[in-house]
Motif scaffolding. Sequence first.
Motif, PDB file in Angstrom:
ATOM      1  N   ARG A 226       0.832  -1.185   0.000  1.00  0.00           N
ATOM      2  CA  ARG A 226       0.000   0.000   0.000  1.00  0.00           C
ATOM      3  C   ARG A 226       0.881   1.255   0.000  1.00  0.00           C
ATOM      4  NH1 ARG A 226      -3.102   1.843   4.504  1.00  0.00           N
ATOM      5  NH2 ARG A 226      -2.137   0.128   5.614  1.00  0.00           N
ATOM      6  N   LEU A 267      -2.859  -6.478   2.107  1.00  0.00           N
ATOM      7  CA  LEU A 267      -4.181  -5.899   2.346  1.00  0.00           C
ATOM      8  C   LEU A 267      -4.237  -5.182   3.709  1.00  0.00           C
ATOM      9  CD1 LEU A 267      -6.488  -8.750   0.954  1.00  0.00           C
ATOM     10  CD2 LEU A 267      -5.649  -6.741  -0.258  1.00  0.00           C
ATOM     11  N   PRO A 268      -5.043  -4.189   3.921  1.00  0.00           N
ATOM     12  CA  PRO A 268      -6.006  -3.657   2.966  1.00  0.00           C
ATOM     13  C   PRO A 268      -5.331  -2.902   1.818  1.00  0.00           C
ATOM     14  CG  PRO A 268      -5.887  -2.235   4.887  1.00  0.00           C
ATOM     15  CD  PRO A 268      -5.053  -3.443   5.186  1.00  0.00           C
ATOM     16  N   ARG A 269      -5.985  -2.949   0.659  1.00  0.00           N
ATOM     17  CA  ARG A 269      -5.575  -2.124  -0.476  1.00  0.00           C
ATOM     18  C   ARG A 269      -6.457  -0.875  -0.464  1.00  0.00           C
ATOM     19  NH1 ARG A 269      -8.277  -5.684  -5.395  1.00  0.00           N
ATOM     20  NH2 ARG A 269     -10.237  -6.117  -4.302  1.00  0.00           N
ATOM     21  N   VAL A 270      -6.003   0.162  -1.050  1.00  0.00           N
ATOM     22  CA  VAL A 270      -6.910   1.283  -1.257  1.00  0.00           C
ATOM     23  C   VAL A 270      -7.167   1.334  -2.755  1.00  0.00           C
ATOM     24  CG1 VAL A 270      -7.371   3.713  -0.862  1.00  0.00           C
ATOM     25  CG2 VAL A 270      -6.075   2.410   0.801  1.00  0.00           C
ATOM     26  N   GLU A 275     -10.013  -3.778  -8.633  1.00  0.00           N
ATOM     27  CA  GLU A 275     -10.811  -4.996  -8.443  1.00  0.00           C
ATOM     28  C   GLU A 275     -10.828  -5.875  -9.692  1.00  0.00           C
ATOM     29  OE1 GLU A 275     -14.623  -4.874  -6.692  1.00  0.00           O
ATOM     30  OE2 GLU A 275     -13.961  -3.838  -4.887  1.00  0.00           O
ATOM     31  N   ASP A 278      -8.943  -9.071  -9.478  1.00  0.00           N
ATOM     32  CA  ASP A 278      -9.343 -10.130  -8.538  1.00  0.00           C
ATOM     33  C   ASP A 278      -9.648 -11.450  -9.229  1.00  0.00           C
ATOM     34  OD1 ASP A 278      -9.186  -7.944  -6.885  1.00  0.00           O
ATOM     35  OD2 ASP A 278     -11.232  -8.099  -6.100  1.00  0.00           O
ATOM     36  N   PHE A 286      -6.373 -12.838  -1.735  1.00  0.00           N
ATOM     37  CA  PHE A 286      -7.412 -13.261  -0.787  1.00  0.00           C
ATOM     38  C   PHE A 286      -7.060 -14.616  -0.147  1.00  0.00           C
ATOM     39  CE2 PHE A 286     -10.087 -10.113  -3.109  1.00  0.00           C
ATOM     40  CZ  PHE A 286     -10.412  -9.337  -2.011  1.00  0.00           C
TER      41      PHE A 286
END
Lengths: 308, 308, 308
Positions: A226, A267-270, A275, A278, A286
Amino acid sequence: MISLKDKDIISILDFTKEEILYILEISGKMEKEDRHGILSGKILANLFFEPSTRTRLSFEAAMKRLGGEVIGFDDLGTTSTVKGESLRDSVKIIEGYCDIIVLRHFLEGASRLTADSVNIPVINAGDGASQHPTQTFVDLYTIQKSKGEIENLSIGFLGDLKYGRTAHSLAYALAHFNADMYFISPPSLRMPKDYLEELELKKVSFQEVNSISEVSDKLDILYCTRIQKERFAEPVEYEKVRGLYKLSKSVMDELNVKDGLKILHPLPRVDEMDESLDSTEYAVYFQQAHSGVPVREALLASVLGVIQ
Amino acid sequence: MISLKDKDIISILDFTKEEILYILEISGKMEKEDRHGILSGKILANLFFEPSTRTRLSFEAAMKRLGGEVIGFDDLGTTSTVKGESLRDSVKIIEGYCDIIVLRHFLEGASRLTADSVNIPVINAGDGASQHPTQTFVDLYTIQKSKGEIENLSIGFLGDLKYGRTAHSLAYALAHFNADMYFISPPSLRMPKDYLEELELKKVSFQEVNSISEVSDKLDILYCTRIQKERFAEPVEYEKVRGLYKLSKSVMDELNVKDGLKILHPLPRVDEMDESLDSTEYAVYFQQAHSGVPVREALLASVLGVIQ
Amino acid sequence: MISLKDKDIISILDFTKEEILYILEISGKMEKEDRHGILSGKILANLFFEPSTRTRLSFEAAMKRLGGEVIGFDDLGTTSTVKGESLRDSVKIIEGYCDIIVLRHFLEGASRLTADSVNIPVINAGDGASQHPTQTFVDLYTIQKSKGEIENLSIGFLGDLKYGRTAHSLAYALAHFNADMYFISPPSLRMPKDYLEELELKKVSFQEVNSISEVSDKLDILYCTRIQKERFAEPVEYEKVRGLYKLSKSVMDELNVKDGLKILHPLPRVDEMDESLDSTEYAVYFQQAHSGVPVREALLASVLGVIQ
């Protein structure tokens, strides 16, 4: 024979290559087999002097999956520290309530101090800007699981390499495994000199570049971090960097990448990872997050001595 | 044969009459029998993005009565959302830590989004102003238990029928059971037109009145709701309405009521219902609150597939 | 035969000498033996209307050591009271979710009100400035354990005896055991007159002094309390008092003390007791803190009727 019974888990630097491999092996068993009940009657104290929901919940889930119990707090405001009590006193008292302490603290060195104050195992769940070793075990486990091996891989580290403690710890750990490392970041967010010197001492082959396109065809693993707005004095500077290091499906489509490349992110990503990524076969972040449970099960069971 | 295994519980509108009756039946068994252990090894994640102590505690009690474990949070401030993470990311990660998610959120639609993002069952514990289906099951169970039946009853809804989501959901659910409905409220807090049109479509017989005295002799059930001060622009307006819809033992003594009338209230009450009512035979609202546990036990055990 | 089944624990004054000895005996058994499982299936509701991490965690640990479960809250902000609900309503509802209530409240009398409102046992974990009976049981247990007996001891109470509720309750309880008491405090922080009169009625021998050096050679136990800055109108006054009542290894070295003297403190300490004291043989305050678990196990198991 390796035993981690009663060992504190403060820094990834305290672990030998053999110990790391051992923990990865136990983590794999934890993921495959149901071991509910092996920590029955044991109590974990989850002491979160600063909030970190994800880490707290994954330790809780790990303990409870094995049949153990959890007590603790996740908010400084509700603790005795507001009355001026020292950390040392707090943990010496709580030691009497539990079998193992997991500590998250805003001050560097808080975990080591805690481990020195009590006679039960202590696990560092992040203290200040320095160490977060269980995250590193999760990262290593995810690399090994997604690539089928952990030796001789080419790893790219992308984003904020100056402040990103997860990248620092992972680089150190991978030094055991003959990794080729590529540090991809804007000049203002390069890996700190100390770390690079340490890697040189360990004879690690590494290279610093500005753009992923320079090295994408070499990578087995891309480890994203991040980029935090707070790190930049000028918003304009942040906006510039952020655009350059943003991954998406279309960015990946245009890159020349090696077969089987996997992308990790703590994570978390901003917004550094879109997405759209994913559903690609690159994405394992994940699964990485979910691996937090079996890896922490392995660590808890090992230091509590129920698995040897 | 009815099975609710893996079903999400998002809105009472997703349930057929048969499914509702099935859940009421299982709830009755849960209240009578000790089923400790049937959820042993299962983990519920209680994700409360806004606080709701009563709902949170009753889900926790239900899970633990059945031998399951609970992780979670009850305070937005301690979650990763402060770092800008999307709800979708949060729940996809937490999915790896648990077997079922209970979600409370301040945004309408948050539960449906969560259910669409994860592969484990999701229970809506209230999202925004819209749905709170487990409360409706508790209300239906209490009606059935206190009257011995649920078909062909006359139900009065009293108070704030404009904003009271529990009244809306209960009215919809009772449409399955040939209820006669009486909506008792000041003109400014009437049932919204949409709901009335929907009830007409379902051929429900209903009537709107200003005062309980107009219909009290017809009611089997009186369902009270809280009149919230925040709903009124003028304090004077609130004070006027509040006095007119306040129940007490002496108010009830002066009304002409049907034998066996029972009064429900989702609680908390403020001053719309006097404590003098608590010891009358009308009052079933504390039993109603206590039924939260067996009803939620039934829901958890059903969607987790341990009861079929 | 003594049974505490279904008894509320509101004030140490509600207990006879025989009952106190009985609880100390059970506490000793709890410390020696593993009784995991005797509270399996039972649920404790930990209702902390004001935060008290230490007390909350020790109750949780006690319940979980015995195989029971815990639900609850530790923060007023997350409870329904923000919607204006009465304490009476809150506890009557929560009664349906659990088998026993532990209550911490900022208002004096809240525990008695709770006990009068529900049909399950209630334990007072501190309400306002008045009672905190489980702390007193912990203190008594620590005295008995560290001295091998509890009858005929000389006890010094040091520090803030005006506001220190733990000192008040302990003095009352020790009146059963033929104690000689020495109240050591600055004139402005003397024991309240009511308490002294009550002790006179109970024919307790006591003496008030300004300095520990006047009585140190007589003491079997020295019970220290925290001197809270908030109690002083003038910071200067606080600084003066604080210096005079601060204990350390070197202060102890200069005093003439009786063999086997033990120092207790309910903790947290701020600076009235130096860390240099921790490694002396006087110090038993960490054992005292740890005894919170077996003593609360004894109380929970006794009032839940699984030990008689």
